[in-house]
Design a protein around this motif. Structure first.
Motif, PDB file in Angstrom:
ATOM      1  N   HIS A 109       0.900  -1.076   0.019  1.00 34.55           N
ATOM      2  CA  HIS A 109       0.035  -0.070  -0.067  1.00 34.55           C
ATOM      3  C   HIS A 109       0.919   1.279  -0.183  1.00 34.55           C
ATOM      4  CE1 HIS A 109       0.867  -0.715   4.154  1.00 34.55           C
ATOM      5  NE2 HIS A 109       0.818   0.392   4.505  1.00 34.55           N
ATOM      6  N   PRO A 110       0.411   2.407  -0.628  1.00 32.30           N
ATOM      7  CA  PRO A 110       1.208   3.558  -0.380  1.00 32.30           C
ATOM      8  C   PRO A 110       1.291   4.146   1.090  1.00 32.30           C
ATOM      9  CG  PRO A 110      -1.060   4.185  -1.133  1.00 32.30           C
ATOM     10  CD  PRO A 110      -0.982   2.439  -1.119  1.00 32.30           C
ATOM     11  N   THR A 242      -7.095   0.708   0.079  1.00 32.84           N
ATOM     12  CA  THR A 242      -5.620   0.271  -0.094  1.00 32.84           C
ATOM     13  C   THR A 242      -5.367  -1.243  -0.250  1.00 32.84           C
ATOM     14  OG1 THR A 242      -5.376   0.438   2.305  1.00 32.84           O
ATOM     15  CG2 THR A 242      -5.076   2.413   1.416  1.00 32.84           C
ATOM     16  N   THR A 290      -4.305   2.496  -4.863  1.00 27.96           N
ATOM     17  CA  THR A 290      -3.522   1.337  -4.780  1.00 27.96           C
ATOM     18  C   THR A 290      -4.055   0.474  -6.066  1.00 27.96           C
ATOM     19  OG1 THR A 290      -3.531   1.254  -2.447  1.00 27.96           O
ATOM     20  CG2 THR A 290      -2.777  -0.667  -3.352  1.00 27.96           C
ATOM     21  N   SER A 293      -5.459  -3.492  -4.658  1.00 27.65           N
ATOM     22  CA  SER A 293      -6.428  -3.748  -3.904  1.00 27.65           C
ATOM     23  C   SER A 293      -7.545  -4.797  -4.188  1.00 27.65           C
ATOM     24  CB  SER A 293      -6.998  -2.631  -3.189  1.00 27.65           C
ATOM     25  OG  SER A 293      -8.119  -2.906  -2.269  1.00 27.65           O
TER      26      SER A 293
END
Length: 307
Positions: A109-110, A242, A290, A293
């Motif tokens: 995830h970011p 995410t 994302t 996801s």
């Protein structure tokens, strides 16, 4: 892994959600050590009454320790339930890995997703900075404020276990029954809100078991129901967007810290508050994007990723 047919019905997913809530909240009352104890006495007071020696209140260290153990066990049981649901259709070892992915433990995830919630609190954070109240600023005492059993409960264990149960476990079950994102975001947080209503009993007893104490407990329960449900919308979105449980956990931790440290005076420029809200509106989508996801991509996109 994509399933040809939903492994669960909506009713089954809802019953599992009820199990998650009941086991989590119920674990606080099954054990005698974790259960609260009050003396049946009536006291007219506008502040919490004096605690008696024979009573067990929620902030007593031994009560907290017992409750942390109880909710940790309940959380593991909820995760096991997710594995068993998947085990109906796939081998056990695959069910374990599939559960880790669906529960958001192993999904990339970011990192910016962890800053979405602090962005919303930009105004209060700026006010705390001006008042020298931020961690590591002069006059703050991080160890004194957080390195104790209450801090462990409020900042670490409660956010972690609640997000795993009420976000990861619950949303993964609703996703397996084919529920839409809108349903998951706007319906599942109601369980999270309802799970906090039992705190009204604590308030009623600490304020003397009078009619005014009952009124206070009801008002607090209603406020907490609304607040936790709204907060649940936020964390549900973070998790679904995410695919990872970590942004929701850090968001929960941050909000619990801020709840105890909100600036007493709203000093600072109004622009900081406005910028925080505007930044949040932008960041909640841009910073959580994302590409992998499973909860946000459609079937075509998931197939292209080989899922």
């Amino acid at each position: 892994m994509a399933f040809l047919l939903p492994p669960l019905s909506l009713l089954q997913a809802t019953l599992l959600a009820l199990f998650f809530v009941s086991s989590y909240v119920g674990s606080l009352y099954i054990s005698k050590n974790a259960r609260l104890s009050f003396v049946a006495t009536t006291v007219n007071t506008d502040t919490p009454r004096q605690k008696q020696k024979s009573e067990r209140w929620r902030d007593d260290p031994d009560v907290i320790r017992a409750r942390l153990a109880a909710v940790s066990l309940a959380t593991m049981c909820s995760c096991l339930a997710v594995i068993l649901v998947l085990f109906k259709d796939i081998p056990f070892n695959e069910a374990v890995w599939e559960s880790l992915w669906r529960l958001g433990f192993s999904a990339p995830h970011p990192l910016l997703a962890h800053l979405v919630t602090p962005m919303l609190f930009l105004g209060p954070l700026y006010a705390m900075y001006l008042q020298q109240q931020l961690p590591l600023q002069a006059g703050t005492a991080i160890v004194k404020n957080y390195v104790h059993v209450i801090g462990l409960r409020n900042v670490i264990i409660a956010p972690l276990t609640e997000e795993i149960v009420f976000r990861a476990c619950m949303l993964s079950m609703y996703h397996l029954c084919g529920a839409s994102r809108r349903k998951m975001i706007f319906l599942s947080p109601l369980w999270f809100g309802l799970a906090h209503l039992h705190h009204g009993w604590d308030t009623y007893n600490r304020y003397g078991r009078t009619s005014s104490a009952l009124q206070r407990a009801i008002l607090q329960a209603v406020f907490q129901l609304v607040y936790t449900t709204l907060f649940g919308f936020h964390c549900c979105y973070l998790f679904l967007r995410t695919g990872s449980i970590l942004p929701a956990v850090t968001s929960h931790m941050f909000c619990n810290v801020m709840a105890e440290n909100m600036p007493k005076k709203r000093t600072g420029i109004i622009a900081a508050y406005v910028l925080g809200v505007a930044g949040y509106i932008y960041a909640i989508s841009a910073w959580t994007e994302t590409k992998s996801s499973i909860y946000w991509l459609d079937d075509t996109q998931l197939s292209a990723l080989g899922y």
